[in-house]
Scaffold this motif. Structure first.
Motif, PDB file in Angstrom:
ATOM      1  N   PRO A  26      21.799 136.920  65.207  1.00 54.04           N
ATOM      2  CA  PRO A  26      21.695 137.364  63.815  1.00 54.04           C
ATOM      3  C   PRO A  26      22.833 136.824  62.939  1.00 54.04           C
ATOM      4  CG  PRO A  26      21.876 139.255  65.305  1.00 54.04           C
ATOM      5  CD  PRO A  26      21.892 138.025  66.135  1.00 54.04           C
ATOM      6  N   PHE A  27      24.011 136.640  63.524  1.00 55.53           N
ATOM      7  CA  PHE A  27      25.133 136.099  62.751  1.00 55.53           C
ATOM      8  C   PHE A  27      24.840 134.668  62.317  1.00 55.53           C
ATOM      9  CE2 PHE A  27      29.163 133.700  62.761  1.00 55.53           C
ATOM     10  CZ  PHE A  27      29.766 134.306  61.677  1.00 55.53           C
ATOM     11  N   VAL A  28      24.391 133.850  63.259  1.00 51.45           N
ATOM     12  CA  VAL A  28      24.069 132.449  62.957  1.00 51.45           C
ATOM     13  C   VAL A  28      22.904 132.383  61.981  1.00 51.45           C
ATOM     14  CG1 VAL A  28      23.274 130.271  63.958  1.00 51.45           C
ATOM     15  CG2 VAL A  28      24.981 131.640  65.164  1.00 51.45           C
ATOM     16  N   GLU A  29      21.935 133.253  62.169  1.00 48.74           N
ATOM     17  CA  GLU A  29      20.780 133.294  61.273  1.00 48.74           C
ATOM     18  C   GLU A  29      21.215 133.658  59.849  1.00 48.74           C
ATOM     19  OE1 GLU A  29      16.885 132.566  60.417  1.00 48.74           O
ATOM     20  OE2 GLU A  29      17.989 132.159  62.254  1.00 48.74           O
ATOM     21  N   GLY A  30      22.151 134.593  59.737  1.00 48.62           N
ATOM     22  CA  GLY A  30      22.666 134.974  58.417  1.00 48.62           C
ATOM     23  C   GLY A  30      23.392 133.817  57.745  1.00 48.62           C
ATOM     24  N   ILE A  31      24.177 133.091  58.519  1.00 49.90           N
ATOM     25  CA  ILE A  31      24.884 131.924  57.967  1.00 49.90           C
ATOM     26  C   ILE A  31      23.876 130.876  57.497  1.00 49.90           C
ATOM     27  CG2 ILE A  31      26.315 129.941  58.595  1.00 49.90           C
ATOM     28  CD1 ILE A  31      27.973 131.782  60.311  1.00 49.90           C
ATOM     29  N   ARG A  32      22.846 130.652  58.321  1.00 51.13           N
ATOM     30  CA  ARG A  32      21.831 129.651  57.966  1.00 51.13           C
ATOM     31  C   ARG A  32      21.157 130.012  56.645  1.00 51.13           C
ATOM     32  NH1 ARG A  32      16.574 128.608  58.176  1.00 51.13           N
ATOM     33  NH2 ARG A  32      15.972 130.586  59.074  1.00 51.13           N
ATOM     34  N   ARG A  33      20.801 131.274  56.500  1.00 48.07           N
ATOM     35  CA  ARG A  33      20.149 131.712  55.264  1.00 48.07           C
ATOM     36  C   ARG A  33      21.079 131.598  54.062  1.00 48.07           C
ATOM     37  NH1 ARG A  33      15.783 136.375  56.265  1.00 48.07           N
ATOM     38  NH2 ARG A  33      14.875 135.491  58.134  1.00 48.07           N
ATOM     39  N   ALA A  34      22.345 131.950  54.246  1.00 52.31           N
ATOM     40  CA  ALA A  34      23.311 131.846  53.143  1.00 52.31           C
ATOM     41  C   ALA A  34      23.488 130.388  52.727  1.00 52.31           C
ATOM     42  CB  ALA A  34      24.650 132.446  53.562  1.00 52.31           C
ATOM     43  N   LEU A  35      23.555 129.490  53.702  1.00 54.98           N
ATOM     44  CA  LEU A  35      23.703 128.075  53.378  1.00 54.98           C
ATOM     45  C   LEU A  35      22.469 127.537  52.658  1.00 54.98           C
ATOM     46  CD1 LEU A  35      25.475 126.742  56.584  1.00 54.98           C
ATOM     47  CD2 LEU A  35      26.473 127.071  54.322  1.00 54.98           C
ATOM     48  N   LEU A  36      21.290 127.944  53.103  1.00 57.40           N
ATOM     49  CA  LEU A  36      20.065 127.514  52.420  1.00 57.40           C
ATOM     50  C   LEU A  36      20.040 128.013  50.980  1.00 57.40           C
ATOM     51  CD1 LEU A  36      17.322 127.987  55.169  1.00 57.40           C
ATOM     52  CD2 LEU A  36      18.174 125.831  54.246  1.00 57.40           C
ATOM     53  N   ALA A  37      20.458 129.253  50.776  1.00 53.67           N
ATOM     54  CA  ALA A  37      20.489 129.813  49.422  1.00 53.67           C
ATOM     55  C   ALA A  37      21.494 129.069  48.552  1.00 53.67           C
ATOM     56  CB  ALA A  37      20.836 131.297  49.479  1.00 53.67           C
ATOM     57  N   SER A  38      22.651 128.721  49.125  1.00 52.55           N
ATOM     58  CA  SER A  38      23.671 128.019  48.341  1.00 52.55           C
ATOM     59  C   SER A  38      23.214 126.612  47.984  1.00 52.55           C
ATOM     60  CB  SER A  38      25.005 127.997  49.086  1.00 52.55           C
ATOM     61  OG  SER A  38      24.911 127.221  50.262  1.00 52.55           O
ATOM     62  N   VAL A  39      22.491 125.951  48.895  1.00 50.70           N
ATOM     63  CA  VAL A  39      21.962 124.611  48.590  1.00 50.70           C
ATOM     64  C   VAL A  39      20.989 124.703  47.421  1.00 50.70           C
ATOM     65  CG1 VAL A  39      20.442 122.779  49.454  1.00 50.70           C
ATOM     66  CG2 VAL A  39      22.307 123.628  50.876  1.00 50.70           C
ATOM     67  N   GLY A  40      20.141 125.706  47.440  1.00 49.77           N
ATOM     68  CA  GLY A  40      19.200 125.896  46.342  1.00 49.77           C
ATOM     69  C   GLY A  40      19.903 126.182  45.026  1.00 49.77           C
ATOM     70  N   ALA A  41      20.931 127.020  45.075  1.00 52.84           N
ATOM     71  CA  ALA A  41      21.672 127.374  43.860  1.00 52.84           C
ATOM     72  C   ALA A  41      22.390 126.156  43.291  1.00 52.84           C
ATOM     73  CB  ALA A  41      22.667 128.487  44.162  1.00 52.84           C
ATOM     74  N   VAL A  42      22.969 125.349  44.156  1.00 50.39           N
ATOM     75  CA  VAL A  42      23.683 124.147  43.710  1.00 50.39           C
ATOM     76  C   VAL A  42      22.703 123.170  43.071  1.00 50.39           C
ATOM     77  CG1 VAL A  42      24.887 122.083  44.539  1.00 50.39           C
ATOM     78  CG2 VAL A  42      25.619 124.334  45.303  1.00 50.39           C
ATOM     79  N   SER A  43      21.543 123.026  43.674  1.00 49.54           N
ATOM     80  CA  SER A  43      20.535 122.116  43.133  1.00 49.54           C
ATOM     81  C   SER A  43      20.102 122.549  41.740  1.00 49.54           C
ATOM     82  CB  SER A  43      19.337 122.081  44.072  1.00 49.54           C
ATOM     83  OG  SER A  43      18.331 121.255  43.548  1.00 49.54           O
ATOM     84  N   VAL A  44      19.852 123.841  41.567  1.00 46.72           N
ATOM     85  CA  VAL A  44      19.440 124.371  40.264  1.00 46.72           C
ATOM     86  C   VAL A  44      20.568 124.192  39.247  1.00 46.72           C
ATOM     87  CG1 VAL A  44      18.880 126.498  39.013  1.00 46.72           C
ATOM     88  CG2 VAL A  44      17.749 125.982  41.180  1.00 46.72           C
TER      89      VAL A  44
END
Length: 125
Positions: A18-36
């Motif tokens: 769950p820790f790694v999964e949480g990091i993965r989701r946070a990174l995906l969200a940050s990539v999306g935010a940076v792109s926008v």
């Protein structure tokens, strides 16, 4: 101007950490935010250039500065995440009573030191 990034969500495997999964989701969200954010900044600068409020050269320089700033912050963020992950993994290994790389290196150094002392004692006799 802005690259479109397509993010596909994968099915979550119950066996994943769950820790790694949480990091993965946070990174995906940050990539999306940076792109926008990058796309919005480019649109804003383009409007300023079209209105004649800034020169095209200055607009490109501004976007380059923003990209460099974003790159620097991403590197700093990556370092913090890496350090935190390393601390958590070391803690997990300690709880599982598994030696870390540094533990093994310390033991190897001690063994080498003791071996030298034994060789010195053998030579003295």
């Amino acid at each position: 101007m802005a690259e479109k990034i397509e993010i596909q969500e994968e099915a979550v495997d119950e066996g994943k950490n769950p820790f790694v999964e949480g990091i993965r989701r946070a990174l995906l969200a940050s990539v999306g935010a940076v792109s926008v954010a990058q796309g919005e900044a480019e649109k804003f600068v383009k409007r300023l250039v079209e209105k004649g409020e800034i020169a095209e050269k200055d607009g490109r320089a501004l976007l380059n500065d923003l990209a460099e700033n974003r790159k620097q912050r991403a590197q700093e963020s990556s370092k913090r995440v890496s350090d935190e992950l390393e601390k958590r993994m070391e803690g997990l290994l300690n709880r599982m009573n598994i030696p870390t790389k540094s533990d093994i290196e310390q033991l190897s150094n001690k063994v080498a030191e003791l071996t030298k002392k034994i060789e010195t004692l053998k030579e003295q006799k």
